[in-house]
Write an enzyme that holds these catalytic residues in place. Structure first.
Site, PDB file in Angstrom:
ATOM      1  NE  ARG A  48      -2.901   0.510   3.344  1.00 39.47           N
ATOM      2  CZ  ARG A  48      -2.146   0.725   4.441  1.00 39.47           C
ATOM      3  NH1 ARG A  48      -1.393   1.801   4.533  1.00 39.47           N
ATOM      4  NH2 ARG A  48      -2.159  -0.136   5.436  1.00 39.47           N
ATOM      5  CE1 TYR A 100     -16.548  10.991 -16.052  1.00 40.51           C
ATOM      6  CE2 TYR A 100     -15.970  11.140 -13.737  1.00 40.51           C
ATOM      7  CZ  TYR A 100     -16.370  10.390 -14.827  1.00 40.51           C
ATOM      8  OH  TYR A 100     -16.591   9.049 -14.683  1.00 40.51           O
ATOM      9  CG  ASP A 172      -9.778  15.383 -15.346  1.00 40.74           C
ATOM     10  OD1 ASP A 172      -9.138  14.753 -16.205  1.00 40.74           O
ATOM     11  OD2 ASP A 172     -10.783  14.911 -14.768  1.00 40.74           O
ATOM     12  CE  LYS A 197     -12.794   7.265 -18.436  1.00 43.85           C
ATOM     13  NZ  LYS A 197     -13.083   8.566 -17.864  1.00 43.85           N
TER      14      LYS A 197
HETATM   15  C1  LIG Z   1     -13.580   9.013 -16.594  1.00 44.89           C
HETATM   16  C2  LIG Z   1     -13.163  10.324 -16.106  1.00 44.89           C
HETATM   17  C3  LIG Z   1     -12.868  10.534 -14.744  1.00 44.89           C
HETATM   18  C4  LIG Z   1     -13.045   9.460 -13.701  1.00 44.89           C
HETATM   19  O1  LIG Z   1     -12.155   8.410 -13.885  1.00 44.89           O
HETATM   20  P1  LIG Z   1     -12.437   6.893 -13.408  1.00 44.89           P
HETATM   21  O2  LIG Z   1     -11.198   6.197 -13.801  1.00 44.89           O
HETATM   22  O3  LIG Z   1     -13.663   6.430 -14.111  1.00 44.89           O
HETATM   23  O4  LIG Z   1     -12.647   6.944 -11.926  1.00 44.89           O
HETATM   24  C5  LIG Z   1     -12.432  11.787 -14.366  1.00 44.89           C
HETATM   25  N1  LIG Z   1     -12.318  12.794 -15.265  1.00 44.89           N
HETATM   26  C6  LIG Z   1     -12.605  12.622 -16.559  1.00 44.89           C
HETATM   27  C7  LIG Z   1     -12.455  13.777 -17.501  1.00 44.89           C
HETATM   28  C8  LIG Z   1     -13.037  11.397 -17.035  1.00 44.89           C
HETATM   29  O5  LIG Z   1     -13.340  11.239 -18.326  1.00 44.89           O
END
Ligand SMILES: *Cc1c(COP(=O)(O)O)cnc(C)c1O
Length: 399
Positions: A48, A100, A172, A197
């Site tokens: 961890r 998001y 982000d 993603k």
């Molecule tokens: C999918 C997404 C998230 C969240 O990510 P997870 O891996 O699903 O927890 C945050 N910000 C954006 C822009 C996203 O597309």
């Protein structure tokens, strides 16, 4: 466009295992590490706190984003959560209005009850950001491009405003990926990714990343990573390292395919508006061109008939574009934000952010773009046929 230098650097920042010569990063699937004496270990004591596979991933990503510290989490939301933990009760956040959906839910349904409040503003308008700043503002939260209307915010200009008031800027960077945009180099303090993603890239892992420009903030993030425990496992860390190896190539092809499809959609008579930063019709096309190396693989568009029914007819009649949440994988996906990713946002807020009833989001994959266009052409023809049938039925009804 993607210079050899950066790509070569990325590939060779992935080390050869010094112990065995393994060219791939080994997966250290272990929970604990044997100590030579109490407190005397070889840099690892418990997975961890730190794990060799995860540590390699964190170093590679920190370097790729141009930061000092990387931290890998069990999801993008866990990464966002770690950043919000830098704040205290009473602090305020200014966030992009087209945020998001999951981040919105985290802010409103979790952090609000701990006394952290969020002011959502149109961050493409620097004046709006300035007006929203109070003595309690501690963090500005950007996504650029946003999800799903692909709005572009001027990261450098927002960083200047933030730093004038001692406010942190977090970006982000999920949609752009570090290949197209490196926010830390534009002045941001923190970058987060849903590595689920583009970085993972194969729709087979849920993961999140945080990279900080300053080591002191990185140390705090690492503290929360260990103290709260939403760490990324060794195997998933390996999958992200593997994803990173082809990230420049994939992003280049995603961008090429998306540019072709955005142009096709823009000329289609059933399509109302296409949201893609690479189109000259995009309101921040010039800024996107300056700030990003290319425009990425996500496109949104609305229909002339702005109804949920028309959008649902389209998203259920494509065959190559699979109907699913998420984006950034090798296979193309289609989604209907109003009834899927943005369902937890109330209708008024959603519409104010430009997410119309008929808005459709495409994650353009790596298939041949001609096939993808044929798929959209077929689905749009079905939407048109259904609409004219309904029109005739309505006319008969009125007689
Ligand atoms: C999918 C997404 C998230 C969240 O990510 P997870 O891996 O699903 O927890 C945050 N910000 C954006 C822009 C996203 O597309």
């Amino acid at each position: 466009m993607f210079n050899m230098h950066a790509t070569t650097q990325l590939l060779h920042s992935i080390p050869v295992d010094p112990q065995t010569g393994a060219i791939a990063v080994p997966i250290y699937q272990t929970s604990t590490f044997v100590q030579d004496a109490p407190g005397i270990n070889r840099g690892f004591d418990y997975s961890r706190s730190n794990n060799p596979t995860r540590q390699e991933l964190e170093k590679i990503v920190a370097k790729l984003e141009g930061g000092t510290t990387g931290a890998a989490f069990a999801s993008g939301l866990a990464a966002i959560d770690a950043v919000i933990k830098l704040l205290e009760s009473g602090d305020e956040i200014i966030a992009v209005d087209d945020i998001y959906g999951g981040a919105f839910r985290l802010f409103e349904k979790v952090y609000k009850k701990f006394g952290i409040t969020v002011n959502y503003v149109d961050t493409t308008d620097l004046g709006a950001i300035n007006r929203a700043i109070t003595s309690k503002t501690k963090l500005i939260w950007l996504e650029s491009p946003t999800n799903p209307t692909l709005k572009i915010s001027d990261i450098r200009a927002v960083a200047e405003i933030a730093h004038r008031y001692g406010i942190l800027l977090c970006v982000d960077n999920t949609f752009a990926s570090p290949i197209l945009q490196q926010p830390l180099k534009l002045g941001a303090d923190i970058v987060v990714h849903s590595a689920t993603k583009y970085i993972g890239g194969h729709s087979d892992v849920i993961a999140g990343l945080v990279v900080t420009r300053e080591e002191a903030i990185g140390t705090q993030i690492k503290f929360y990573q260990n103290a709260c425990g939403a760490v990324l496992g060794p195997f998933d860390s390996f999958l992200l390292i593997r994803g990173l190896e082809t990230l420049p190539l994939r992003i280049a092809q995603h961008s090429r395919n998306a540019a072709t499809i955005a142009q096709y959609l823009e000329s289609h008579p059933l399509v109302d508006k296409v949201f893609y930063p690479g189109l000259t019709s995009h309101p921040q096309h010039g800024l996107a061109r300056q700030q990003q190396k290319d425009f990425g693989g996500v496109i949104s568009f609305s229909l002339r008939t702005d109804t949920e029914a028309a959008a649902i007819s389209l998203v259920t009649n494509t065959t190559l574009f699979h109907l699913a949440e998420s984006l950034g994988g090798v296979k193309s996906l289609v989604s209907h934000p109003a009834s899927m990713t943005h369902k937890s946002i109330d209708a008024a807020t959603r519409k104010a952010a430009g997410v119309k009833d008929s808005l459709i989001r495409l994650s353009v994959g790596l298939e041949d773009p001609t096939d993808l266009i044929n798929d959209l052409e077929t689905a749009l023809a079905i939407v048109q046929a259904t609409q004219s049938e309904n029109g005739i039925a309505q006319q008969l009804h009125h007689c």
